[in-house]
Design a protein around this motif. Structure first.
Motif, PDB file in Angstrom:
ATOM      1  N   PRO A  93      47.633   1.394  32.388  1.00 43.73           N
ATOM      2  CA  PRO A  93      48.901   1.786  33.019  1.00 43.73           C
ATOM      3  C   PRO A  93      48.731   2.275  34.452  1.00 43.73           C
ATOM      4  N   ARG A  94      47.717   3.093  34.683  1.00 49.21           N
ATOM      5  CA  ARG A  94      47.575   3.653  36.033  1.00 49.21           C
ATOM      6  C   ARG A  94      47.249   2.560  37.052  1.00 49.21           C
ATOM      7  N   PHE A 150      55.541  -5.624  50.656  1.00 55.31           N
ATOM      8  CA  PHE A 150      56.781  -6.349  50.909  1.00 55.31           C
ATOM      9  C   PHE A 150      57.614  -5.629  51.970  1.00 55.31           C
ATOM     10  N   ALA A 151      57.661  -4.292  51.879  1.00 55.46           N
ATOM     11  CA  ALA A 151      58.433  -3.502  52.845  1.00 55.46           C
ATOM     12  C   ALA A 151      57.878  -3.698  54.258  1.00 55.46           C
ATOM     13  N   VAL A 152      56.569  -3.669  54.383  1.00 56.96           N
ATOM     14  CA  VAL A 152      55.935  -3.851  55.695  1.00 56.96           C
ATOM     15  C   VAL A 152      56.241  -5.250  56.232  1.00 56.96           C
ATOM     16  N   SER A 176      51.706  -2.102  41.464  1.00 56.06           N
ATOM     17  CA  SER A 176      53.125  -2.316  41.734  1.00 56.06           C
ATOM     18  C   SER A 176      53.539  -1.615  43.024  1.00 56.06           C
ATOM     19  N   ILE A 177      53.080  -0.379  43.178  1.00 59.49           N
ATOM     20  CA  ILE A 177      53.418   0.384  44.396  1.00 59.49           C
ATOM     21  C   ILE A 177      52.882  -0.337  45.619  1.00 59.49           C
TER      22      ILE A 177
END
Lengths: 189, 192
Positions: free
Chosen positions: B76-77, B90-92, B83-84
Protein backbone atom coordinates in the motif's frame (compact mmCIF):
# COMPACT_ATOMS: atom_id res chain seq x y z
CA UNK A 1 25.06 -35.16 40.32
CA UNK A 2 22.36 -33.74 38.09
CA UNK A 3 22.99 -33.57 34.39
CA UNK A 4 25.85 -31.28 33.58
CA UNK A 5 26.78 -32.99 30.38
CA UNK A 6 25.13 -32.30 27.06
CA UNK A 7 25.20 -34.33 23.93
CA UNK A 8 26.94 -32.06 21.57
CA UNK A 9 25.33 -32.27 18.16
CA UNK A 10 27.48 -29.67 16.44
CA UNK A 11 30.97 -28.33 16.80
CA UNK A 12 31.62 -24.75 17.84
CA UNK A 13 33.07 -24.12 14.40
CA UNK A 14 29.84 -25.26 12.72
CA UNK A 15 27.79 -23.02 14.99
CA UNK A 16 30.02 -20.03 14.36
CA UNK A 17 29.95 -20.57 10.62
CA UNK A 18 26.16 -20.47 10.64
CA UNK A 19 26.20 -17.39 12.85
CA UNK A 20 28.57 -15.54 10.54
CA UNK A 21 26.16 -15.67 7.57
CA UNK A 22 23.12 -13.41 7.80
CA UNK A 23 20.74 -15.90 6.24
CA UNK A 24 21.68 -18.69 8.66
CA UNK A 25 22.15 -16.57 11.77
CA UNK A 26 18.97 -17.70 13.49
CA UNK A 27 19.62 -21.35 12.68
CA UNK A 28 23.10 -21.03 14.13
CA UNK A 29 21.75 -19.41 17.26
CA UNK A 30 19.13 -22.11 17.76
CA UNK A 31 21.87 -24.71 17.40
CA UNK A 32 23.99 -22.87 19.96
CA UNK A 33 21.07 -22.86 22.41
CA UNK A 34 20.49 -26.56 21.88
CA UNK A 35 24.14 -27.37 22.52
CA UNK A 36 24.75 -25.15 25.53
CA UNK A 37 21.40 -24.57 27.25
CA UNK A 38 21.77 -27.39 29.79
CA UNK A 39 25.33 -26.65 30.77
CA UNK A 40 24.65 -22.95 31.10
CA UNK A 41 21.46 -23.63 33.02
CA UNK A 42 23.22 -25.76 35.64
CA UNK A 43 26.08 -23.34 35.95
CA UNK A 44 23.60 -20.51 36.57
CA UNK A 45 21.37 -22.62 38.80
CA UNK A 46 24.23 -23.41 41.19
CA UNK A 47 24.99 -19.73 41.52
CA UNK A 48 21.42 -18.47 42.02
CA UNK A 49 20.11 -21.80 43.46
CA UNK A 50 16.39 -21.31 42.70
CA UNK A 51 14.95 -22.61 39.42
CA UNK A 52 12.79 -19.55 38.82
CA UNK A 53 15.81 -17.25 39.10
CA UNK A 54 17.92 -19.57 36.99
CA UNK A 55 15.25 -19.47 34.27
CA UNK A 56 15.27 -15.63 34.24
CA UNK A 57 19.06 -15.45 34.18
CA UNK A 58 19.38 -18.09 31.47
CA UNK A 59 16.96 -16.25 29.20
CA UNK A 60 18.78 -12.95 29.78
CA UNK A 61 22.05 -14.73 29.05
CA UNK A 62 20.81 -16.03 25.71
CA UNK A 63 19.42 -12.63 24.76
CA UNK A 64 22.85 -11.12 25.46
CA UNK A 65 24.54 -13.87 23.48
CA UNK A 66 22.15 -13.29 20.56
CA UNK A 67 22.94 -9.59 20.51
CA UNK A 68 26.67 -9.91 21.07
CA UNK A 69 27.81 -13.12 19.44
CA UNK A 70 29.32 -11.24 16.49
CA UNK A 71 31.67 -9.57 18.97
CA UNK A 72 33.12 -12.96 19.77
CA UNK A 73 36.55 -12.80 18.19
CA UNK A 74 37.45 -16.47 18.55
CA UNK A 75 40.44 -15.73 20.76
CA UNK A 76 39.07 -18.12 23.36
CA UNK A 77 36.84 -21.18 23.11
CA UNK A 78 33.18 -20.48 22.50
CA UNK A 79 31.99 -22.12 25.72
CA UNK A 80 34.46 -20.02 27.73
CA UNK A 81 32.90 -16.89 26.29
CA UNK A 82 29.38 -18.22 26.95
CA UNK A 83 30.21 -19.14 30.54
CA UNK A 84 31.63 -15.69 31.14
CA UNK A 85 28.38 -14.06 30.02
CA UNK A 86 26.29 -16.49 32.08
CA UNK A 87 28.44 -15.93 35.16
CA UNK A 88 28.27 -12.15 34.84
CA UNK A 89 24.50 -12.31 34.39
CA UNK A 90 24.07 -14.51 37.46
CA UNK A 91 26.27 -12.33 39.67
CA UNK A 92 24.55 -9.15 38.42
CA UNK A 93 21.20 -10.75 39.18
CA UNK A 94 22.22 -11.65 42.73
CA UNK A 95 23.72 -8.22 43.33
CA UNK A 96 20.58 -6.57 42.01
CA UNK A 97 18.49 -8.68 44.39
CA UNK A 98 20.79 -7.78 47.28
CA UNK A 99 20.54 -4.04 46.43
CA UNK A 100 16.77 -4.21 46.55
CA UNK A 101 16.91 -5.96 49.88
CA UNK A 102 17.63 -4.32 53.22
CA UNK A 103 19.39 -7.46 54.41
CA UNK A 104 23.10 -7.60 55.28
CA UNK A 105 25.49 -9.96 53.49
CA UNK A 106 24.93 -12.73 56.05
CA UNK A 107 21.19 -12.20 55.87
CA UNK A 108 21.37 -12.35 52.08
CA UNK A 109 23.05 -15.77 52.35
CA UNK A 110 20.33 -16.90 54.72
CA UNK A 111 17.73 -15.50 52.34
CA UNK A 112 19.23 -17.56 49.51
CA UNK A 113 19.23 -20.75 51.54
CA UNK A 114 15.68 -20.06 52.71
CA UNK A 115 14.59 -19.57 49.13
CA UNK A 116 16.38 -22.80 48.22
CA UNK A 117 14.42 -24.70 50.89
CA UNK A 118 11.21 -23.21 49.52
CA UNK A 119 12.06 -24.06 45.92
CA UNK A 120 9.82 -26.87 44.69
CA UNK A 121 12.61 -27.96 42.34
CA UNK A 122 15.05 -28.73 45.16
CA UNK A 123 14.74 -31.73 47.42
CA UNK A 124 18.29 -32.12 48.69
CA UNK A 125 18.94 -33.67 52.09
CA UNK A 126 20.29 -31.78 55.11
CA UNK A 127 23.89 -32.26 54.00
CA UNK A 128 23.21 -30.81 50.59
CA UNK A 129 21.33 -27.86 52.09
CA UNK A 130 24.24 -27.14 54.39
CA UNK A 131 26.67 -27.44 51.48
CA UNK A 132 24.71 -24.82 49.56
CA UNK A 133 24.54 -22.60 52.64
CA UNK A 134 28.30 -22.88 52.97
CA UNK A 135 28.83 -22.02 49.30
CA UNK A 136 26.58 -18.96 49.51
CA UNK A 137 28.77 -17.62 52.33
CA UNK A 138 31.82 -17.51 50.05
CA UNK A 139 32.88 -14.30 48.32
CA UNK A 140 31.60 -14.08 44.71
CA UNK A 141 34.95 -14.88 43.08
CA UNK A 142 35.60 -17.91 45.30
CA UNK A 143 32.06 -19.12 44.78
CA UNK A 144 32.44 -18.95 41.00
CA UNK A 145 35.78 -20.76 41.09
CA UNK A 146 34.49 -23.41 43.46
CA UNK A 147 31.39 -24.10 41.37
CA UNK A 148 33.31 -24.19 38.08
CA UNK A 149 35.74 -26.71 39.52
CA UNK A 150 33.52 -28.75 41.81
CA UNK A 151 30.43 -29.05 39.62
CA UNK A 152 31.53 -28.24 36.07
CA UNK A 153 34.97 -29.87 36.38
CA UNK A 154 36.48 -27.07 34.38
CA UNK A 155 40.29 -27.27 34.01
CA UNK A 156 42.16 -24.40 35.64
CA UNK A 157 43.71 -23.39 32.33
CA UNK A 158 40.32 -22.74 30.76
CA UNK A 159 39.04 -21.10 33.89
CA UNK A 160 42.05 -18.77 33.75
CA UNK A 161 41.05 -17.62 30.26
CA UNK A 162 37.44 -17.18 31.28
CA UNK A 163 38.11 -15.22 34.46
CA UNK A 164 41.27 -13.55 33.20
CA UNK A 165 43.22 -14.79 36.22
CA UNK A 166 46.36 -16.90 36.65
CA UNK A 167 46.11 -20.66 37.19
CA UNK A 168 47.98 -20.34 40.49
CA UNK A 169 45.52 -17.75 41.80
CA UNK A 170 42.62 -19.98 40.82
CA UNK A 171 44.09 -23.04 42.56
CA UNK A 172 44.62 -20.99 45.70
CA UNK A 173 41.09 -19.66 45.46
CA UNK A 174 39.62 -23.17 45.15
CA UNK A 175 41.65 -24.44 48.07
CA UNK A 176 40.55 -21.55 50.27
CA UNK A 177 36.94 -22.14 49.31
CA UNK A 178 37.13 -25.87 50.09
CA UNK A 179 38.70 -25.19 53.49
CA UNK A 180 36.05 -22.57 54.32
CA UNK A 181 33.29 -25.02 53.45
CA UNK A 182 34.81 -27.72 55.63
CA UNK A 183 35.11 -25.19 58.45
CA UNK A 184 31.44 -24.23 58.00
CA UNK A 185 30.42 -27.88 58.41
CA UNK A 186 32.58 -28.24 61.54
CA UNK A 187 31.15 -25.06 63.07
CA UNK A 188 27.53 -25.90 62.33
CA UNK A 189 27.73 -29.59 63.24
CA UNK B 1 33.96 -28.42 27.64
CA UNK B 2 36.72 -30.86 28.26
CA UNK B 3 35.98 -32.59 31.56
CA UNK B 4 38.73 -32.77 34.10
CA UNK B 5 37.12 -35.47 36.23
CA UNK B 6 40.17 -37.49 37.16
CA UNK B 7 42.05 -34.34 37.97
CA UNK B 8 39.29 -32.94 40.21
CA UNK B 9 38.80 -36.30 41.88
CA UNK B 10 42.46 -36.54 42.76
CA UNK B 11 42.60 -32.90 43.86
CA UNK B 12 39.54 -33.19 46.10
CA UNK B 13 40.64 -36.49 47.62
CA UNK B 14 43.87 -34.83 48.71
CA UNK B 15 42.33 -31.49 49.64
CA UNK B 16 39.04 -32.50 51.28
CA UNK B 17 37.94 -36.18 51.46
CA UNK B 18 34.66 -34.98 52.95
CA UNK B 19 33.81 -32.84 49.88
CA UNK B 20 35.03 -35.63 47.60
CA UNK B 21 32.52 -38.06 49.14
CA UNK B 22 29.74 -35.50 49.17
CA UNK B 23 30.25 -34.83 45.49
CA UNK B 24 29.28 -38.35 44.50
CA UNK B 25 25.86 -38.04 46.16
CA UNK B 26 22.60 -36.73 44.71
CA UNK B 27 22.63 -32.94 45.06
CA UNK B 28 18.83 -32.46 45.11
CA UNK B 29 18.54 -30.01 42.23
CA UNK B 30 15.80 -30.72 39.68
CA UNK B 31 14.02 -28.82 36.96
CA UNK B 32 10.57 -29.06 35.38
CA UNK B 33 10.07 -31.78 32.83
CA UNK B 34 10.51 -30.56 29.24
CA UNK B 35 11.73 -27.24 30.57
CA UNK B 36 14.18 -26.79 27.70
CA UNK B 37 11.54 -27.44 25.03
CA UNK B 38 9.89 -24.05 25.53
CA UNK B 39 13.08 -22.15 26.25
CA UNK B 40 13.95 -21.22 22.68
CA UNK B 41 10.60 -19.56 22.02
CA UNK B 42 10.73 -17.68 25.32
CA UNK B 43 14.17 -16.35 24.41
CA UNK B 44 12.96 -15.27 20.97
CA UNK B 45 9.94 -13.57 22.53
CA UNK B 46 12.32 -11.51 24.65
CA UNK B 47 14.48 -10.73 21.64
CA UNK B 48 11.37 -9.64 19.71
CA UNK B 49 10.20 -7.50 22.63
CA UNK B 50 13.56 -5.72 22.52
CA UNK B 51 13.27 -5.30 18.74
CA UNK B 52 16.62 -7.04 18.38
CA UNK B 53 15.54 -9.87 16.08
CA UNK B 54 17.56 -10.15 12.90
CA UNK B 55 15.55 -10.40 9.72
CA UNK B 56 16.40 -13.64 7.98
CA UNK B 57 17.72 -13.04 4.50
CA UNK B 58 16.23 -15.34 1.90
CA UNK B 59 18.23 -16.42 -1.06
CA UNK B 60 16.20 -16.09 -4.26
CA UNK B 61 16.67 -17.13 -7.84
CA UNK B 62 16.58 -14.52 -10.61
CA UNK B 63 13.05 -15.54 -11.53
CA UNK B 64 11.56 -15.49 -8.04
CA UNK B 65 13.52 -12.30 -7.39
CA UNK B 66 11.75 -10.62 -10.34
CA UNK B 67 8.27 -11.63 -9.10
CA UNK B 68 9.15 -10.69 -5.56
CA UNK B 69 10.15 -7.23 -6.75
CA UNK B 70 6.79 -6.91 -8.52
CA UNK B 71 4.99 -8.04 -5.38
CA UNK B 72 6.89 -5.37 -3.52
CA UNK B 73 5.21 -2.77 -5.74
CA UNK B 74 1.78 -3.82 -4.45
CA UNK B 75 2.50 -2.77 -0.95
CA UNK B 76 0.00 0.00 0.00
CA UNK B 77 2.66 2.53 0.90
CA UNK B 78 4.46 2.01 -2.41
CA UNK B 79 1.21 2.28 -4.36
CA UNK B 80 0.25 5.52 -2.59
CA UNK B 81 3.68 7.05 -3.14
CA UNK B 82 3.59 6.05 -6.80
CA UNK B 83 0.11 7.61 -7.26
CA UNK B 84 1.22 10.87 -5.66
CA UNK B 85 4.25 10.94 -7.93
CA UNK B 86 2.05 10.39 -10.99
CA UNK B 87 -0.33 13.22 -10.04
CA UNK B 88 2.59 15.56 -9.35
CA UNK B 89 4.21 14.70 -12.70
CA UNK B 90 0.93 15.36 -14.54
CA UNK B 91 0.51 18.69 -12.73
CA UNK B 92 4.03 19.79 -13.70
CA UNK B 93 3.44 18.74 -17.33
CA UNK B 94 0.15 20.66 -17.44
CA UNK B 95 1.71 23.79 -15.93
CA UNK B 96 4.48 23.81 -18.50
CA UNK B 97 2.14 23.47 -21.51
CA UNK B 98 2.33 26.62 -23.77
CA UNK B 99 -0.90 28.65 -23.49
CA UNK B 100 -2.39 31.16 -25.99
CA UNK B 101 -1.92 34.78 -24.80
CA UNK B 102 -5.53 35.64 -25.64
CA UNK B 103 -8.35 33.31 -24.95
CA UNK B 104 -9.89 32.24 -28.16
CA UNK B 105 -13.61 32.92 -28.28
CA UNK B 106 -16.23 33.32 -30.90
CA UNK B 107 -16.52 37.01 -30.13
CA UNK B 108 -14.83 38.98 -32.93
CA UNK B 109 -12.29 41.63 -32.01
CA UNK B 110 -13.26 45.27 -32.36
CA UNK B 111 -10.64 45.71 -35.05
CA UNK B 112 -12.28 42.95 -37.01
CA UNK B 113 -15.72 44.64 -37.06
CA UNK B 114 -16.41 46.92 -39.89
CA UNK B 115 -18.49 49.87 -38.79
CA UNK B 116 -19.92 52.61 -40.85
CA UNK B 117 -19.00 56.14 -39.76
CA UNK B 118 -22.62 56.68 -38.73
CA UNK B 119 -22.62 53.62 -36.49
CA UNK B 120 -19.35 54.70 -34.98
CA UNK B 121 -20.62 58.19 -34.31
CA UNK B 122 -23.81 56.86 -32.78
CA UNK B 123 -21.81 54.61 -30.47
CA UNK B 124 -19.57 57.44 -29.39
CA UNK B 125 -22.49 59.73 -28.75
CA UNK B 126 -24.19 57.12 -26.64
CA UNK B 127 -21.10 56.47 -24.58
CA UNK B 128 -19.47 59.84 -24.69
CA UNK B 129 -18.77 59.82 -20.98
CA UNK B 130 -16.60 56.74 -21.35
CA UNK B 131 -14.09 58.54 -23.59
CA UNK B 132 -11.22 60.78 -22.65
CA UNK B 133 -11.14 64.24 -24.23
CA UNK B 134 -8.00 63.32 -26.16
CA UNK B 135 -9.74 60.30 -27.66
CA UNK B 136 -12.71 62.45 -28.67
CA UNK B 137 -10.39 64.97 -30.28
CA UNK B 138 -8.62 62.27 -32.26
CA UNK B 139 -11.96 60.89 -33.31
CA UNK B 140 -12.98 64.29 -34.56
CA UNK B 141 -9.74 64.54 -36.53
CA UNK B 142 -10.33 61.13 -38.04
CA UNK B 143 -13.83 62.13 -39.08
CA UNK B 144 -12.51 65.22 -40.74
CA UNK B 145 -9.97 63.18 -42.65
CA UNK B 146 -12.63 60.77 -43.79
CA UNK B 147 -15.05 63.45 -44.88
CA UNK B 148 -14.91 64.60 -48.48
CA UNK B 149 -12.81 67.71 -48.91
CA UNK B 150 -14.69 70.67 -50.52
CA UNK B 151 -13.98 71.27 -54.13
CA UNK B 152 -13.21 74.83 -53.46
CA UNK B 153 -11.82 75.71 -50.19
CA UNK B 154 -13.77 78.24 -48.20
CA UNK B 155 -12.21 81.60 -48.18
CA UNK B 156 -10.44 82.46 -45.08
CA UNK B 157 -11.72 85.36 -43.18
CA UNK B 158 -9.58 87.66 -41.22
CA UNK B 159 -11.85 87.38 -38.28
CA UNK B 160 -11.40 83.70 -37.96
CA UNK B 161 -9.15 82.67 -35.12
CA UNK B 162 -7.27 79.52 -34.43
CA UNK B 163 -9.58 78.76 -31.53
CA UNK B 164 -12.61 78.74 -33.74
CA UNK B 165 -12.91 76.66 -36.87
CA UNK B 166 -9.30 76.38 -37.87
CA UNK B 167 -8.55 72.89 -39.25
CA UNK B 168 -6.71 70.41 -37.12
CA UNK B 169 -4.09 70.16 -39.81
CA UNK B 170 -2.95 73.56 -38.80
CA UNK B 171 -2.28 72.53 -35.23
CA UNK B 172 0.78 70.77 -33.86
CA UNK B 173 0.15 68.00 -31.31
CA UNK B 174 1.30 70.32 -28.53
CA UNK B 175 -1.11 73.03 -29.63
CA UNK B 176 -3.91 70.54 -29.86
CA UNK B 177 -3.22 69.34 -26.38
CA UNK B 178 -3.24 72.90 -25.03
CA UNK B 179 -6.47 73.54 -26.84
CA UNK B 180 -8.12 70.48 -25.42
CA UNK B 181 -6.97 71.36 -21.93
CA UNK B 182 -8.89 74.61 -22.21
CA UNK B 183 -12.09 73.00 -23.35
CA UNK B 184 -14.73 71.48 -21.08
CA UNK B 185 -16.39 68.19 -21.83
CA UNK B 186 -19.59 70.00 -22.86
CA UNK B 187 -17.74 72.18 -25.32
CA UNK B 188 -16.09 69.16 -26.86
CA UNK B 189 -19.46 67.47 -27.05
CA UNK B 190 -20.89 70.50 -28.84
CA UNK B 191 -17.99 70.52 -31.23
CA UNK B 192 -18.78 67.00 -32.18
Amino acid sequence: MQSTATNKTASDEQILELLRAEHSYERGFRLLMTCYRERLYWHIRRLVLVHEDADDVLQNTFVKIYRGILQFEGKSKLYTWLYRIATNEAISYLQSKARHSTETLDDTSNLLSNRLRADEWFDGDALQIRLQEAITQLPDKQRIVFNLRYYDEMPYEEMAVMLDTSVGALKASFHHAAKKIEAFFRETA
Amino acid sequence: MKKDQSSIDRELRELSPFLHDLRSKEDGFHLPENYFDGLEEQVFQQIDALGARRKPVRTTTARTGFWNSLAWLWQPRVAIAFSILLVAAFAVWWMWQPKPSVIETNIPLASQIELTPEELEAYVMENVNDFEPEQLALLAIAEDENSEPPKTPAPKTNTSTRNEKSGPDDLSPEELELLLDDLTDEEIEQML
